[in-house]
Design an enzyme around this catalytic site. Structure first.
Site, short mmCIF file in Angstrom:
data_model
loop_
_atom_site.label_atom_id
_atom_site.label_comp_id
_atom_site.label_asym_id
_atom_site.label_seq_id
_atom_site.Cartn_x
_atom_site.Cartn_y
_atom_site.Cartn_z
N CYS A 89 0.82 -1.23 0.00
CA CYS A 89 0.00 0.00 0.00
C CYS A 89 0.84 1.27 0.00
CB CYS A 89 -0.94 0.00 1.20
SG CYS A 89 -1.88 -1.50 1.37
N HIS A 94 -3.54 7.05 3.12
CA HIS A 94 -3.92 5.76 2.54
C HIS A 94 -5.31 5.39 3.09
CE1 HIS A 94 -4.16 1.69 1.38
NE2 HIS A 94 -3.75 1.16 2.53
N ASN A 133 -10.32 -0.29 0.55
CA ASN A 133 -8.86 -0.18 0.53
C ASN A 133 -8.34 -0.74 -0.79
OD1 ASN A 133 -6.12 -0.52 0.83
ND2 ASN A 133 -6.23 -1.48 2.85
O1 UT7 Z 1 -3.59 -1.58 3.73
C1 UT7 Z 1 -3.30 -2.27 4.89
C2 UT7 Z 1 -4.30 -3.37 5.08
N1 UT7 Z 1 -4.74 -3.66 6.39
C3 UT7 Z 1 -5.35 -2.82 7.25
O2 UT7 Z 1 -5.46 -1.65 7.06
C4 UT7 Z 1 -5.92 -3.46 8.47
C5 UT7 Z 1 -5.78 -2.66 9.73
N2 UT7 Z 1 -6.69 -3.16 10.72
C6 UT7 Z 1 -8.01 -2.84 10.75
O3 UT7 Z 1 -8.44 -2.05 9.95
C7 UT7 Z 1 -8.86 -3.43 11.83
O4 UT7 Z 1 -8.06 -4.15 12.73
C8 UT7 Z 1 -9.98 -4.37 11.27
C9 UT7 Z 1 -11.02 -3.54 10.53
C10 UT7 Z 1 -9.38 -5.39 10.32
C11 UT7 Z 1 -10.66 -5.08 12.40
O5 UT7 Z 1 -11.16 -4.15 13.32
P1 UT7 Z 1 -10.89 -4.34 14.88
O6 UT7 Z 1 -11.58 -3.25 15.55
O7 UT7 Z 1 -9.41 -4.44 15.07
O8 UT7 Z 1 -11.63 -5.71 15.16
P2 UT7 Z 1 -11.01 -7.05 15.76
O9 UT7 Z 1 -10.08 -7.67 14.79
O10 UT7 Z 1 -10.53 -6.73 17.11
O11 UT7 Z 1 -12.32 -7.93 15.81
C12 UT7 Z 1 -13.43 -7.61 16.63
C13 UT7 Z 1 -14.51 -8.66 16.42
C14 UT7 Z 1 -13.97 -10.09 16.43
O12 UT7 Z 1 -14.90 -10.87 17.12
P3 UT7 Z 1 -14.60 -11.37 18.64
O13 UT7 Z 1 -13.34 -12.16 18.53
O14 UT7 Z 1 -14.46 -10.12 19.43
O15 UT7 Z 1 -15.82 -12.17 18.94
C15 UT7 Z 1 -13.97 -10.48 14.98
O16 UT7 Z 1 -14.17 -11.87 14.77
O17 UT7 Z 1 -15.12 -8.48 15.14
C16 UT7 Z 1 -15.16 -9.73 14.44
N3 UT7 Z 1 -15.09 -9.48 13.00
C17 UT7 Z 1 -16.17 -9.26 12.25
N4 UT7 Z 1 -17.48 -9.22 12.53
C18 UT7 Z 1 -18.33 -8.95 11.52
C19 UT7 Z 1 -14.00 -9.40 12.23
N5 UT7 Z 1 -14.35 -9.14 10.96
C20 UT7 Z 1 -15.68 -9.04 10.95
C21 UT7 Z 1 -16.63 -8.78 9.92
N6 UT7 Z 1 -17.94 -8.74 10.27
N7 UT7 Z 1 -16.27 -8.55 8.66
#
Ligand code: UT7
Length: 310
Positions: A112, A235, A265
């Site tokens: 990215c 980004h 993204n």
């Molecule tokens: O260009 C670079 C590419 N990567 C990035 O930019 C990623 C950077 N990271 C992020 O943007 C965030 O970490 C995410 C958007 C990927 C995730 O957000 P978060 O606030 O860090 O959520 P989390 O990973 O802590 O997950 C929270 C909950 C989890 O459930 P439990 O374990 O708390 O029960 C996940 O399983 O949300 C769940 N979850 C979802 N629920 C519904 C994860 N993905 C999804 C989804 N829909 N798509």
């Protein structure tokens, strides 16, 4: 003389995939995607459009916008992690299609951050008077390396391309400073192994820290202060990461580009796609000081500060 952007273009595929569409395919909700990422919809390229097709369309527009001829391009740099094939490079493929027969061509792999790496590289060739015009493209067809059964990643990404012609601009305008960086020890948090694999929380923490610091440092390198900045193009990964960068620069909401809601993204394409948007809607104008900042797989980061205009 300085090096700056003298023409731009972008291409996004027509097919729109909304959060509601994804709700039907996997265990997710529009509410979760919107509140955790800021994404409402993304564009996805069908089988008939590959990475080089999108790069070609964006590049063609950038060349037209710049007013130069394809034969005048000295170097093509395509930033992508989703080339049509490992070789020939996407840059060679578009060199032929554009008729840029005098251009050298190579791809850049910095995920990215790739467009930032491309702009910084272009500047070096121009400032040393080795080359006059460099075409820099950020392009990605992430849909082909996305696991559509993995809700942790599938909701985040989109396809598209943005392109810029970098060339000589008048004194005081153009790229004022840049910063590039990498931390290979974090490679395990975001990588490709059949599909995109990601530790979202680790990437999030890295992104908040590096986006903020790389923005502040590039402003200092240019000998300017936060108050001099007119517009921020981060980004477009996640609205929460973007907001933290904006707050670090004390900028009001209307001075930050936000296209993540419509395109998701798009990796290396996200900054040039957003820059085209802000030029078209008049938010980036001649003599505005614009900060662009990206982060991504590698892990890598990059920031560029420009005074807009030719
Ligand atoms: O260009 C670079 C590419 N990567 C990035 O930019 C990623 C950077 N990271 C992020 O943007 C965030 O970490 C995410 C958007 C990927 C995730 O957000 P978060 O606030 O860090 O959520 P989390 O990973 O802590 O997950 C929270 C909950 C989890 O459930 P439990 O374990 O708390 O029960 C996940 O399983 O949300 C769940 N979850 C979802 N629920 C519904 C994860 N993905 C999804 C989804 N829909 N798509």
């Amino acid at each position: 003389m300085n090096a700056g952007i003298i023409g731009m273009g972008r291409f996004v595929p027509e097919t729109v995939v909304t959060n509601a569409d994804l709700e039907k395919r996997m265990d997710t909700t529009d509410e979760w995607i919107r509140t955790r990422t800021g994404i409402e919809e993304r564009r996805i390229a069908g089988d008939e459009i590959d990475t080089s097709d999108m790069a070609f369309e964006a590049a063609k527009k950038a060349i037209e916008d710049s007013g130069i001829k394809p034969e005048e391009i000295d170097l093509i740099l395509v930033a992508t992690v989703t080339p049509d094939q490992s070789f020939p490079s996407v840059s060679c493929m578009i060199q032929d299609r554009l008729g840029a027969k005098n251009a050298a061509a190579m791809d850049i792999s910095a995920a990215c951050s790739g467009f930032m790496y491309g702009l910084a590289t272009a500047k070096q060739f121009i400032m040393t008077e080795t080359y006059k015009y460099v075409l820099v493209v950020g392009v990605e067809k992430l849909s082909k390396i996305t696991d559509w059964n993995d809700r942790n990643t599938a909701v985040l990404f989109g396809d598209g391309a943005g392109a810029a012609i970098v060339g000589p601009v008048s004194e005081g305008r153009g790229i004022l400073a840049f910063e590039l960086g990498a931390d290979g020890s974090g490679g395990k948090h975001l990588y490709f192994d059949e599909f995109i694999q990601m530790n979202g929380r680790e990437v999030f923490k890295f992104a908040v820290r590096q986006m903020g610091e790389a923005s502040v440092r590039v402003i200092e390198k240019a000998g300017l202060s936060k108050d001099d900045v007119d517009f921020l193009i981060p980004h477009q990964a996640n609205i929460r990461i973007m907001e933290s960068s904006r707050q670090r620069l004390n900028l009001p909401e209307e001075k930050m580009s936000k296209t993540v809601n419509r395109f998701g993204n798009t990796s290396a394409a996200s900054i040039p796609i957003s820059l085209v948007e802000e030029i078209q809607n008049g938010k980036v104008k001649d003599d505005d000081v614009v900060v662009m900042v990206g982060f991504g797989g590698g892990l890598t980061w990059g920031s560029v500060i420009m005074k807009w205009g030719r």
